[in-house]
Design a protein around this motif. Structure first.
Motif, PDB file in Angstrom:
ATOM      1  N   GLU A 250      -2.160   8.263   4.664  1.00  0.00           N
ATOM      2  CA  GLU A 250      -2.644   8.866   3.420  1.00  0.00           C
ATOM      3  C   GLU A 250      -3.299   7.860   2.481  1.00  0.00           C
ATOM      4  O   GLU A 250      -3.999   8.241   1.539  1.00  0.00           O
ATOM      5  CB  GLU A 250      -1.507   9.599   2.690  1.00  0.00           C
ATOM      6  CG  GLU A 250      -0.310   8.750   2.341  1.00  0.00           C
ATOM      7  CD  GLU A 250       0.796   8.837   3.376  1.00  0.00           C
ATOM      8  OE1 GLU A 250       1.966   8.944   2.969  1.00  0.00           O
ATOM      9  OE2 GLU A 250       0.478   8.795   4.581  1.00  0.00           O
ATOM     10  N   TYR A 251      -3.076   6.558   2.733  1.00  0.00           N
ATOM     11  CA  TYR A 251      -3.676   5.532   1.883  1.00  0.00           C
ATOM     12  C   TYR A 251      -4.673   4.652   2.636  1.00  0.00           C
ATOM     13  O   TYR A 251      -5.306   3.780   2.041  1.00  0.00           O
ATOM     14  CB  TYR A 251      -2.583   4.644   1.276  1.00  0.00           C
ATOM     15  CG  TYR A 251      -1.512   5.427   0.562  1.00  0.00           C
ATOM     16  CD1 TYR A 251      -1.846   6.319  -0.456  1.00  0.00           C
ATOM     17  CD2 TYR A 251      -0.170   5.306   0.912  1.00  0.00           C
ATOM     18  CE1 TYR A 251      -0.873   7.060  -1.106  1.00  0.00           C
ATOM     19  CE2 TYR A 251       0.809   6.041   0.267  1.00  0.00           C
ATOM     20  CZ  TYR A 251       0.455   6.914  -0.738  1.00  0.00           C
ATOM     21  OH  TYR A 251       1.423   7.650  -1.376  1.00  0.00           O
TER      22      TYR A 251
ATOM     23  N   THR B  17      -6.185   6.855  -8.044  1.00  0.00           N
ATOM     24  CA  THR B  17      -4.875   6.258  -8.298  1.00  0.00           C
ATOM     25  C   THR B  17      -4.341   5.614  -7.025  1.00  0.00           C
ATOM     26  O   THR B  17      -4.800   5.910  -5.921  1.00  0.00           O
ATOM     27  CB  THR B  17      -3.866   7.305  -8.795  1.00  0.00           C
ATOM     28  OG1 THR B  17      -3.721   8.336  -7.807  1.00  0.00           O
ATOM     29  CG2 THR B  17      -4.320   7.918 -10.115  1.00  0.00           C
TER      30      THR B  17
ATOM     31  N   PRO C  86      -0.513   4.327  -5.065  1.00  0.00           N
ATOM     32  CA  PRO C  86       0.934   4.550  -5.101  1.00  0.00           C
ATOM     33  C   PRO C  86       1.684   3.303  -5.543  1.00  0.00           C
ATOM     34  O   PRO C  86       1.167   2.188  -5.462  1.00  0.00           O
ATOM     35  CB  PRO C  86       1.261   4.881  -3.639  1.00  0.00           C
ATOM     36  CG  PRO C  86       0.262   4.064  -2.866  1.00  0.00           C
ATOM     37  CD  PRO C  86      -1.006   4.129  -3.681  1.00  0.00           C
TER      38      PRO C  86
ATOM     39  N   GLU D 242       3.947   0.476  -4.725  1.00  0.00           N
ATOM     40  CA  GLU D 242       4.004  -0.194  -3.420  1.00  0.00           C
ATOM     41  C   GLU D 242       4.848  -1.459  -3.553  1.00  0.00           C
ATOM     42  O   GLU D 242       4.453  -2.401  -4.230  1.00  0.00           O
ATOM     43  CB  GLU D 242       2.573  -0.533  -2.991  1.00  0.00           C
ATOM     44  CG  GLU D 242       2.416  -1.206  -1.659  1.00  0.00           C
ATOM     45  CD  GLU D 242       0.945  -1.460  -1.345  1.00  0.00           C
ATOM     46  OE1 GLU D 242       0.541  -1.264  -0.198  1.00  0.00           O
ATOM     47  OE2 GLU D 242       0.194  -1.860  -2.277  1.00  0.00           O
TER      48      GLU D 242
ATOM     49  N   TYR E 153       6.744   3.018  -0.387  1.00  0.00           N
ATOM     50  CA  TYR E 153       5.697   3.678  -1.161  1.00  0.00           C
ATOM     51  C   TYR E 153       6.270   4.863  -1.947  1.00  0.00           C
ATOM     52  O   TYR E 153       7.267   5.469  -1.559  1.00  0.00           O
ATOM     53  CB  TYR E 153       4.578   4.183  -0.243  1.00  0.00           C
ATOM     54  CG  TYR E 153       3.730   3.092   0.350  1.00  0.00           C
ATOM     55  CD1 TYR E 153       4.030   2.538   1.596  1.00  0.00           C
ATOM     56  CD2 TYR E 153       2.629   2.590  -0.336  1.00  0.00           C
ATOM     57  CE1 TYR E 153       3.251   1.524   2.143  1.00  0.00           C
ATOM     58  CE2 TYR E 153       1.843   1.583   0.201  1.00  0.00           C
ATOM     59  CZ  TYR E 153       2.163   1.050   1.437  1.00  0.00           C
ATOM     60  OH  TYR E 153       1.394   0.041   1.963  1.00  0.00           O
ATOM     61  N   ASP E 154       5.613   5.160  -3.059  1.00  0.00           N
ATOM     62  CA  ASP E 154       5.836   6.396  -3.825  1.00  0.00           C
ATOM     63  C   ASP E 154       7.140   6.447  -4.614  1.00  0.00           C
ATOM     64  O   ASP E 154       7.435   7.470  -5.230  1.00  0.00           O
ATOM     65  CB  ASP E 154       5.797   7.636  -2.909  1.00  0.00           C
ATOM     66  CG  ASP E 154       4.609   7.644  -1.977  1.00  0.00           C
ATOM     67  OD1 ASP E 154       3.521   7.227  -2.414  1.00  0.00           O
ATOM     68  OD2 ASP E 154       4.759   8.050  -0.807  1.00  0.00           O
ATOM     69  N   ALA E 155       7.944   5.397  -4.602  1.00  0.00           N
ATOM     70  CA  ALA E 155       9.239   5.459  -5.285  1.00  0.00           C
ATOM     71  C   ALA E 155       9.681   4.066  -5.711  1.00  0.00           C
ATOM     72  O   ALA E 155       9.315   3.067  -5.094  1.00  0.00           O
ATOM     73  CB  ALA E 155      10.291   6.078  -4.362  1.00  0.00           C
TER      74      ALA E 155
ATOM     75  N   ARG F  36       1.497   1.811 -15.214  1.00  0.00           N
ATOM     76  CA  ARG F  36       1.488   3.201 -14.756  1.00  0.00           C
ATOM     77  C   ARG F  36       2.186   4.084 -15.777  1.00  0.00           C
ATOM     78  O   ARG F  36       2.821   3.597 -16.719  1.00  0.00           O
ATOM     79  CB  ARG F  36       2.192   3.322 -13.401  1.00  0.00           C
ATOM     80  CG  ARG F  36       3.662   2.911 -13.427  1.00  0.00           C
ATOM     81  CD  ARG F  36       4.332   3.163 -12.094  1.00  0.00           C
ATOM     82  NE  ARG F  36       5.719   2.715 -12.059  1.00  0.00           N
ATOM     83  CZ  ARG F  36       6.741   3.409 -12.521  1.00  0.00           C
ATOM     84  NH1 ARG F  36       6.541   4.592 -13.101  1.00  0.00           N
ATOM     85  NH2 ARG F  36       7.974   2.934 -12.428  1.00  0.00           N
TER      86      ARG F  36
ATOM     87  N   GLU G 198       5.812   8.598 -13.428  1.00  0.00           N
ATOM     88  CA  GLU G 198       4.951   8.921 -12.290  1.00  0.00           C
ATOM     89  C   GLU G 198       4.644   7.643 -11.511  1.00  0.00           C
ATOM     90  O   GLU G 198       3.720   6.908 -11.850  1.00  0.00           O
ATOM     91  CB  GLU G 198       3.657   9.577 -12.782  1.00  0.00           C
ATOM     92  CG  GLU G 198       3.877  10.871 -13.550  1.00  0.00           C
ATOM     93  CD  GLU G 198       2.592  11.412 -14.153  1.00  0.00           C
ATOM     94  OE1 GLU G 198       1.506  11.058 -13.656  1.00  0.00           O
ATOM     95  OE2 GLU G 198       2.678  12.171 -15.130  1.00  0.00           O
TER      96      GLU G 198
ATOM     97  N   ASN H 268       3.158   7.035  -8.817  1.00  0.00           N
ATOM     98  CA  ASN H 268       1.854   6.948  -8.155  1.00  0.00           C
ATOM     99  C   ASN H 268       0.689   7.147  -9.116  1.00  0.00           C
ATOM    100  O   ASN H 268      -0.378   7.623  -8.724  1.00  0.00           O
ATOM    101  CB  ASN H 268       1.764   7.984  -7.031  1.00  0.00           C
ATOM    102  CG  ASN H 268       2.687   7.664  -5.873  1.00  0.00           C
ATOM    103  OD1 ASN H 268       3.361   6.643  -5.872  1.00  0.00           O
ATOM    104  ND2 ASN H 268       2.728   8.533  -4.884  1.00  0.00           N
ATOM    105  N   SER H 269       0.862   6.778 -10.375  1.00  0.00           N
ATOM    106  CA  SER H 269      -0.160   7.044 -11.389  1.00  0.00           C
ATOM    107  C   SER H 269      -1.001   5.828 -11.755  1.00  0.00           C
ATOM    108  O   SER H 269      -1.890   5.926 -12.598  1.00  0.00           O
ATOM    109  CB  SER H 269       0.507   7.592 -12.659  1.00  0.00           C
ATOM    110  OG  SER H 269       1.451   6.656 -13.162  1.00  0.00           O
TER     111      SER H 269
END
Length: 471
Positions: free
Chosen positions: A252-253, A342, A344, A346, A357-359, A385, A389, A391-392
């Motif tokens: 996805e990236y 944007t 994520p 990382e 990723y994402d958290a 960010r 969020e 992933n912002s």
């Protein structure tokens, strides 16, 4: 109660509370909706919570009120689990390395069994952090690196240099070279690189002999100089031990800009209000081995000249922040999709083979673990960010203006919550003079441009500039 942990005899002053709140500031993206100034670190941490949520400015966080107004009345058990991350609930609450009472009473807790302090101070040297985070496993070259950096750095930290420790580092490194030179060369990739590594090891051996002369003369001034010369040679060999990019970026990236290795950029800043300097240049190393998506996004924006001429939007003694284009959006609008681009969150954890990723590390229950790229060095570079969020992040970035002298990696409020992707390696003194409203004249790539996959072609930037929109 542990006799080494004495609570203050009087109630907390307003200044103490202000200091404590300043220590748990968190970086969020700069909002362009209201164009209000950043909240002062000395503002009340509670009174502006509503405004904090509306504007998403870089903000101070609220802290849980103590049960009593005086810490002198706190039971001894309140000091248990010193250093354990406390997950505080409520608007704007974040896990921190110390409770408020422990933070203010920290000088009295250094001998506690559960103290955060370790036998050695955290590494705050940007170059050493970058060496440590290289994806290599060769033990002999790492042994030389640690002998020369760790032992000698500790030896020169004290007023009277511990020459015995310097001697030990040099002697141990010479032993490693004498015994394990073939094992070092074996892990170097490619015949040409192996030949270069052999010559580099010979240079290291020569400089270790020169180091011995410095020790014999007890020339304290020359020790750091020779130390850096050897470490630069060690780093050259370590870089040649990486066979290929060490992991596969999630699908996805994978279509976005990716830094498949490392790159260096130069940032020139004009200081308008400093009494010390009119400005200058800084060299920044971007680390794609540990943050390919984040570093790739930033490098692509550098190639697009996105940051050229942009003002510094925050400089409060804690961070220097910029990257807000100043219009309706808070980041970069991709000219192809016409949408905000944007990236994520990382974070590569020590010992892992791929980033998380994402958290945040708190989100995945790994809050005790240490990132490969920690917030240890003055000039640590990370993405800003939105508060809730992960992933912002888009184009806004910040430099940390602190060194982690007391708090080990993984125990401060930023590690594991914000994505580090580089460090200032030269000219970091300039950062101390940068003020809000100063100008980033330019950021340009000086090496590693070819490592950027899916990045815009620099030669095409001028021709395509009219198509690049920042809304």
């Amino acid at each position: 109660a542990n006799q080494s942990m004495k609570a203050p005899a009087s109630c907390l002053s307003i200044a103490s509370l202000a200091f404590a709140s300043a220590m748990i500031v968190v970086l969020t993206t700069h909002s362009t909706v209201a164009h209000e100034p950043s909240m002062s670190l000395l503002s009340s941490p509670v009174s502006r919570v509503g405004q904090m949520q509306r504007t998403s400015l870089p903000l101070s966080r609220t802290v849980r009120k103590p049960r009593s107004r005086c810490f002198a009345n706190q039971p001894a058990s309140s000091h248990d689990n010193l250093g354990r991350r406390q997950t505080m609930k409520g608007a704007g609450m974040l896990p921190v390395g110390l409770t408020l009472a422990q933070l203010l009473d920290f000088p009295n807790t250094q001998q506690a069994k559960a103290s955060l302090l370790t036998a050695q101070q955290p590494v705050s040297d940007a170059r050493e952090l970058l060496r440590d985070s290289l994806p290599i496993t060769n033990k002999p070259i790492r042994r030389i690196q640690k002998e020369i950096f760790t032992k000698i750095t500790e030896a020169v930290r004290v007023p009277n240099v511990k020459m015995s420790e310097v001697q030990s580092a040099v002697s141990e490194s010479q032993k490693v070279l004498a015994k394990d030179k073939p094992a070092i060369i074996k892990d170097v990739v490619g015949d040409a690189a192996k030949k270069d590594a052999s010559a580099t090891l010979a240079q290291i051996e020569l400089k270790l002999n020169e180091f011995q002369e410095i020790i014999d003369k007890k020339d304290k001034q020359e020790i750091p100089i020779k130390q850096q010369e050897i470490l630069s040679l060690v780093e050259r060999i370590e870089n040649d031990m990486i066979p290929s990019f060490p992991f596969k970026v999630p699908a996805e990236y994978a279509s976005g800009p990716l830094l498949m290795g490392r790159a260096a950029v130069e940032m020139q800043v004009t200081c308008k209000s400093s009494s010390v300097t009119k400005g200058g240049k800084m060299k920044i190393v971007l680390d794609g081995y540990n943050a390919p998506v984040t570093a790739g996004n930033f490098l692509d924006l550098v190639k697009r000249k996105f940051y050229d001429g942009m003002p510094v939007q925050r400089a409060d003694g804690f961070v220097v922040q910029s990257g807000d284009p100043g219009n309706k959006q808070t980041g970069f609008i991709d000219p192809n999709t016409k949408e905000l681009r944007t990236v994520p969150l990382e974070i590569m954890v020590k010992g892992d083979k791929t980033p998380i990723y994402d958290a945040t590390l708190d989100d995945v229950g790994r809050y005790k673990e240490v990132p490969n790229l920690p917030f240890n060095a003055f000039g640590t570079l990370a993405m800003a960010r939105a508060e809730f969020e992960p992933n912002s992040a888009s184009s806004q970035f910040f430099f940390l203006l602190k060194e982690s002298e007391l708090t080990p990696s993984g125990t401060n409020v930023l590690d594991g919550r914000y994505g580090v992707f580089g460090y200032i390696t030269e000219g970091k003194e300039l950062l101390k003079e940068v003020k809000q409203g100063d100008t980033i004249d330019y950021i340009k790539v000086i090496s590693g441009s070819d490592n950027c996959k899916n990045c815009i072609n620099e030669n095409a930037v001028a021709a395509a500039s009219e198509d690049v929109t920042v809304a």
